[in-house]
Every structure is written in structure tokens, then in C-alpha cells.
Design a protein around this motif. Structure first.
Motif, mmCIF file in Angstrom:
data_model
loop_
_atom_site.group_PDB
_atom_site.id
_atom_site.type_symbol
_atom_site.label_atom_id
_atom_site.label_comp_id
_atom_site.label_asym_id
_atom_site.label_seq_id
_atom_site.Cartn_x
_atom_site.Cartn_y
_atom_site.Cartn_z
ATOM 1 N N GLY A 283 42.458 -17.351 36.283
ATOM 2 C CA GLY A 283 43.611 -16.522 36.557
ATOM 3 C C GLY A 283 44.691 -16.621 35.508
ATOM 4 N N GLU A 284 45.944 -16.781 35.969
ATOM 5 C CA GLU A 284 47.091 -16.786 35.073
ATOM 6 C C GLU A 284 47.049 -17.967 34.105
ATOM 7 O OE1 GLU A 284 50.622 -16.706 37.376
ATOM 8 O OE2 GLU A 284 50.223 -14.723 38.254
ATOM 9 N N GLU A 285 46.550 -19.109 34.580
ATOM 10 C CA GLU A 285 46.471 -20.288 33.726
ATOM 11 C C GLU A 285 45.560 -20.020 32.536
ATOM 12 O OE1 GLU A 285 45.287 -25.045 34.034
ATOM 13 O OE2 GLU A 285 44.742 -23.666 35.644
ATOM 14 N N LEU A 286 44.415 -19.377 32.777
ATOM 15 C CA LEU A 286 43.468 -19.075 31.711
ATOM 16 C C LEU A 286 44.056 -18.062 30.743
ATOM 17 C CD1 LEU A 286 40.620 -19.474 30.586
ATOM 18 C CD2 LEU A 286 39.848 -17.639 32.093
ATOM 19 N N ALA A 287 44.714 -17.041 31.275
ATOM 20 C CA ALA A 287 45.312 -16.007 30.421
ATOM 21 C C ALA A 287 46.405 -16.596 29.540
ATOM 22 C CB ALA A 287 45.869 -14.891 31.289
ATOM 23 N N ALA A 288 47.228 -17.475 30.116
ATOM 24 C CA ALA A 288 48.302 -18.097 29.346
ATOM 25 C C ALA A 288 47.747 -18.980 28.239
ATOM 26 C CB ALA A 288 49.197 -18.919 30.277
ATOM 27 N N THR A 289 46.655 -19.684 28.538
ATOM 28 C CA THR A 289 46.036 -20.556 27.545
ATOM 29 C C THR A 289 45.454 -19.746 26.400
ATOM 30 O OG1 THR A 289 45.504 -22.179 29.249
ATOM 31 C CG2 THR A 289 44.300 -22.341 27.192
ATOM 32 N N LYS A 290 44.804 -18.645 26.735
ATOM 33 C CA LYS A 290 44.222 -17.801 25.694
ATOM 34 C C LYS A 290 45.319 -17.208 24.812
ATOM 35 C CE LYS A 290 39.903 -16.604 28.017
ATOM 36 N NZ LYS A 290 39.074 -15.527 28.625
ATOM 37 N N LEU A 291 46.451 -16.823 25.421
ATOM 38 C CA LEU A 291 47.559 -16.281 24.652
ATOM 39 C C LEU A 291 48.122 -17.341 23.718
ATOM 40 C CD1 LEU A 291 49.480 -13.912 24.163
ATOM 41 C CD2 LEU A 291 50.935 -14.818 25.994
ATOM 42 N N GLU A 292 48.230 -18.555 24.226
ATOM 43 C CA GLU A 292 48.730 -19.665 23.415
ATOM 44 C C GLU A 292 47.790 -19.938 22.251
ATOM 45 O OE1 GLU A 292 49.188 -24.463 23.937
ATOM 46 O OE2 GLU A 292 49.672 -23.188 25.649
ATOM 47 N N ASP A 293 46.470 -19.908 22.525
ATOM 48 C CA ASP A 293 45.483 -20.136 21.477
ATOM 49 C C ASP A 293 45.572 -19.066 20.393
ATOM 50 O OD1 ASP A 293 44.573 -22.337 22.786
ATOM 51 O OD2 ASP A 293 42.805 -21.381 23.643
ATOM 52 N N ALA A 294 45.814 -17.823 20.829
ATOM 53 C CA ALA A 294 45.800 -16.706 19.889
ATOM 54 C C ALA A 294 46.995 -16.714 18.952
ATOM 55 C CB ALA A 294 45.758 -15.393 20.666
ATOM 56 N N SER A 295 48.060 -17.405 19.342
ATOM 57 C CA SER A 295 49.276 -17.342 18.537
ATOM 58 C C SER A 295 49.694 -18.679 17.937
ATOM 59 C CB SER A 295 50.420 -16.786 19.400
ATOM 60 O OG SER A 295 50.621 -17.613 20.530
ATOM 61 N N TRP A 296 48.793 -19.625 17.858
ATOM 62 C CA TRP A 296 49.140 -20.950 17.353
ATOM 63 C C TRP A 296 49.636 -20.921 15.910
ATOM 64 C CZ3 TRP A 296 46.729 -22.655 12.984
ATOM 65 C CH2 TRP A 296 45.523 -22.027 12.633
ATOM 66 N N TRP A 297 49.222 -19.908 15.158
ATOM 67 C CA TRP A 297 49.483 -19.857 13.723
ATOM 68 C C TRP A 297 50.757 -19.091 13.359
ATOM 69 C CZ3 TRP A 297 49.810 -14.757 12.666
ATOM 70 C CH2 TRP A 297 49.112 -13.878 13.503
ATOM 71 N N THR A 298 51.473 -18.546 14.352
ATOM 72 C CA THR A 298 52.578 -17.632 14.052
ATOM 73 C C THR A 298 53.699 -18.268 13.233
ATOM 74 O OG1 THR A 298 53.509 -18.125 16.228
ATOM 75 C CG2 THR A 298 52.172 -16.125 16.029
ATOM 76 N N SER A 299 53.854 -19.573 13.340
ATOM 77 C CA SER A 299 54.928 -20.239 12.593
ATOM 78 C C SER A 299 54.498 -20.634 11.183
ATOM 79 C CB SER A 299 55.410 -21.480 13.350
ATOM 80 O OG SER A 299 54.364 -22.430 13.459
ATOM 81 N N LEU A 300 53.249 -20.387 10.832
ATOM 82 C CA LEU A 300 52.724 -20.779 9.529
ATOM 83 C C LEU A 300 52.814 -19.637 8.530
ATOM 84 C CD1 LEU A 300 49.424 -22.650 10.554
ATOM 85 C CD2 LEU A 300 51.703 -23.620 10.236
ATOM 86 N N SER A 301 52.983 -19.998 7.279
ATOM 87 C CA SER A 301 52.867 -19.001 6.220
ATOM 88 C C SER A 301 51.385 -18.676 6.039
ATOM 89 C CB SER A 301 53.444 -19.543 4.914
ATOM 90 O OG SER A 301 52.638 -20.615 4.436
ATOM 91 N N VAL A 302 51.105 -17.599 5.294
ATOM 92 C CA VAL A 302 49.704 -17.244 5.042
ATOM 93 C C VAL A 302 48.991 -18.387 4.343
ATOM 94 C CG1 VAL A 302 48.178 -15.678 3.786
ATOM 95 C CG2 VAL A 302 50.197 -14.775 4.962
ATOM 96 N N GLU A 303 49.670 -18.991 3.381
ATOM 97 C CA GLU A 303 49.054 -20.098 2.628
ATOM 98 C C GLU A 303 48.770 -21.287 3.549
ATOM 99 O OE1 GLU A 303 49.779 -22.602 -1.528
ATOM 100 O OE2 GLU A 303 51.460 -21.618 -0.531
ATOM 101 N N GLU A 304 49.710 -21.610 4.441
ATOM 102 C CA GLU A 304 49.504 -22.718 5.376
ATOM 103 C C GLU A 304 48.385 -22.405 6.366
ATOM 104 O OE1 GLU A 304 54.092 -24.453 5.585
ATOM 105 O OE2 GLU A 304 53.463 -22.801 6.887
ATOM 106 N N HIS A 305 48.309 -21.154 6.760
ATOM 107 C CA HIS A 305 47.256 -20.709 7.680
ATOM 108 C C HIS A 305 45.881 -20.932 7.063
ATOM 109 C CE1 HIS A 305 46.228 -17.336 10.811
ATOM 110 N NE2 HIS A 305 45.399 -18.344 10.883
ATOM 111 N N VAL A 306 45.722 -20.503 5.811
ATOM 112 C CA VAL A 306 44.454 -20.685 5.106
ATOM 113 C C VAL A 306 44.158 -22.169 4.901
ATOM 114 C CG1 VAL A 306 43.249 -20.320 2.910
ATOM 115 C CG2 VAL A 306 44.552 -18.444 3.960
ATOM 116 N N ALA A 307 45.192 -22.939 4.548
ATOM 117 C CA ALA A 307 45.002 -24.377 4.312
ATOM 118 C C ALA A 307 44.529 -25.090 5.576
ATOM 119 C CB ALA A 307 46.313 -24.993 3.819
ATOM 120 N N HIS A 308 45.012 -24.636 6.740
ATOM 121 C CA HIS A 308 44.579 -25.230 8.009
ATOM 122 C C HIS A 308 43.078 -25.079 8.194
ATOM 123 C CE1 HIS A 308 44.640 -26.199 12.338
ATOM 124 N NE2 HIS A 308 43.810 -25.180 12.468
#
Length: 297
Positions: free
Chosen positions: A239-264
Motif C-alpha cells: 500500500g502507501e508504505e510501498l509507494a512511499a518507499t518506491k518514490l524515495e528510491d526513485a529520487s535518491w539522486w536529486t541532490s547530486l550533480s550529474v558528475e556525482e551521480h555518475v561517480a556513485h
């Protein structure tokens, strides 16, 4: 590949013995099957986790087969000897204290060793606490995960819960009466107040199934001190717990620059080309755009 045919015709040339994994009652002696009694009477010897406990069972059913000890503390010595006897043509029944052997007990090692050598390993099914608890839990039974016993110490327990947290299947585990009041609050802390069935004393006179939420079961135990071994059946993530987790997983990289994203990603497998591709997928960009952004640095 080794193909076993458990019920070979009498004229077969099999010279080795058979390892029977025989289920025993988990409380109520009436759950012993006719086949289990027959096998225990026919084998050359019975390997038991606790010979004192098994002797009571054998006496009840008037079984006089030879009894030997096989448990966690002697399996390194006893295991090879049992394999030798099987290879010499003797048939052995393996039993645990209660229920199906080789589930969360050292019998799994003996069964695996016998199978690796091409010896016949035959199940003689019967009572099982985990499945019995599942079917009376009131929780979904279509998919489930048996997780054995939770770790005792907090750090490994947190890691164990972390690995299981995102499973959508119903989760089944065992817990002792001495640990359950400590384990449930940690599960509540990590997983939230999921639905749960707390099952104890299955098939015995004081069989009890407490269905509710984790917090309700904690409150119940505060008023009713734990007695007997417990089987916990816990709802999977949904339910909501699963949806919230998937949303969190999908946006983990938003605070990273493109270079940091690739480096990860590159740090995970050392493949820069694959890291660029994965970062591009996450960001909805063309791979060449990510490549150009990284290479100009």
C-alpha cells in the motif's frame, strides 16, 4: 546433474542406503503419520537432534530402531559417519525435536551432503510450525518468506530487518519466549505498526493465536508474560508504505550533480560507461548529454 528417483522398483541395482527426512509432531502426538511410524520402524538407525526427546516419541509408538545423536555441536564428527553408513547401504531416518527436520536445524547440512554424493534423500512430510501458523494467521498466503530466527544482538537484528523490510510477501519467523518482548519493539521501530499473528503452543492444549498489530501484541505481552515458542507471521510491505518507499528510491539522486551521480554508479562496479547509461536513465536524459556533461569537467 543428479536425478533421484525415490521409489525405484525392487530389481534396481541401488546399493546405497536412503536418508529419510521424517517429520515428527510439533506438540500433538496424533499428528504423527502412518508412514512416518513405518519408516522409523524399518530404517537401520535414527539420527535425532535430542535423543532424550526422541526416545519418548519412539516409546509411544513402540519403535525400537537404533538411535544416534546428530545436532549442531557434533555434526562435524557425526555427519561424515552417517554419510559413510548410507554409502555402505544402511538407511537412516533423520528427525528433529519437532516438525520437519532440516528447517532451521543442522539436518540441512546432512541432507545437502547426502544429495551432493548422489545418495537418495526422501521427505516424509508432516507437521510444520511455520506453515501451520501461516494458514491460521489471517494474512495473505499466496506468497510468503520464511526467515528463521531473528539475530539476538541489536546491530545484526537491524541489518536482518533491513534486508526483509521491503518484501511484499508475508514474512514468517520463529522467536523464543525469552526474546519476543525485546524483538517486537525493534520490528515496530523499523517496519511500523504492521498486521501480525503471534502464534504459540501450536497443536498443544494451550494453543493461542493473537491477531492484530505489532503494537497490540506488545501490549498483550505486557499483560500476559510470554510462554512457549512463538511463530510470528507478519504482513509484508504494501500500500502507501510501498509507494512511499518506491518514490524515495526513485529520487535518491536529486541532490547530486550529474558528475556525482555518475561517480556513485561507477563506484559500484567500476564501469564508467554503464554508470553514464544508468545516470541518464534516472534523469531522463540522453546518454550523450550525460557523457558530455561529465567529460567537460
Amino acid at each position: 546433474m543428479i536425478v533421484q528417483r525415490s521409489f525405484q522398483p525392487a530389481e534396481s541395482n541401488q546399493t546405497s542406503g536412503t536418508l529419510y527426512l521424517v517429520a515428527t509432531p510439533i506438540g500433538n502426538l496424533e499428528d504423527m503419520t502412518f508412514r512416518a511410524v513405518r519408516i522409523l520402524k524399518e530404517v537401520d538407525l535414527i539420527a535425532a537432534e535430542d535423543t532424550r526427546q526422541t526416545r519418548k516419541l519412539l516409546a509411544h509408538f513402540e519403535i525400537s530402531a537404533r538411535l544416534v545423536s546428530y545436532h549442531e555441536h557434533n555434526k562435524e564428527a557425526s555427519g561424515p559417519e552417517l554419510i559413510r553408513l548410507l554409502e555402505a547401504g544402511q538407511s537412516i531416518a533423520l528427525v528433529s525435536d519437532a516438525g520437519m527436520p532440516a528447517i532451521s536445524d543442522p539436518g540441512a547440512d546432512l541432507a545437502a551432503a547426502a544429495a551432493e554424493r548422489g545418495l537418495s534423500v526422501v521427505p516424509v512430510p508432516g507437521a510444520n510450525a511455520a506453515l501451520s501458523a501461516l494458514i491460521v494467521s489471517g494474512l495473505p498466503t499466496e506468497r510468503f518468506l520464511f526467515a528463521g530466527f531473528p539475530p539476538r544482538d541489536r546491530k545484526p537484528l537491524l541489518a536482518w530487518l533491513g534486508r526483509l523490510q521491503r518484501h511484499e510477501e508475508t514474512i514468517i519467523c520463529y522467536e523464543s519466549p525469552h526474546r519476543i518482548a525485546k524483538t517486537l519493539p525493534v520490528i515496530l521501530e523499523q517496519w511500523g505498526d504492521r498486521r501480525i499473528a503471534m502464534v504459540r503452543e501450536l497443536t498443544k492444549r494451550h494453543e493461542e493465536i493473537a491477531r492484530g498489530t505489532i503494537s497490540e501484541c506488545i501490549a498483550w505481552l505486557e499483560e500476559h508474560p510470554p510462554i512457549g515458542e512463538y511463530c510470528l507471521v507478519i504482513a509484508g510491505m504494501g500500500g502507501e508504505e510501498l509507494a512511499a518507499t518506491k518514490l524515495e528510491d526513485a529520487s535518491w539522486w536529486t541532490s547530486l550533480s550529474v558528475e556525482e551521480h555518475v561517480a556513485h554508479y561507477e563506484a559500484e562496479n567500476g564501469d564508467r560507461k554503464d554508470a553514464i547509461r544508468r545516470a541518464a536513465v534516472d534523469r531522463g536524459l540522453q546518454k550523450r548529454d550525460v557523457y558530455n556533461e561529465v567529460m567537460k569537467k
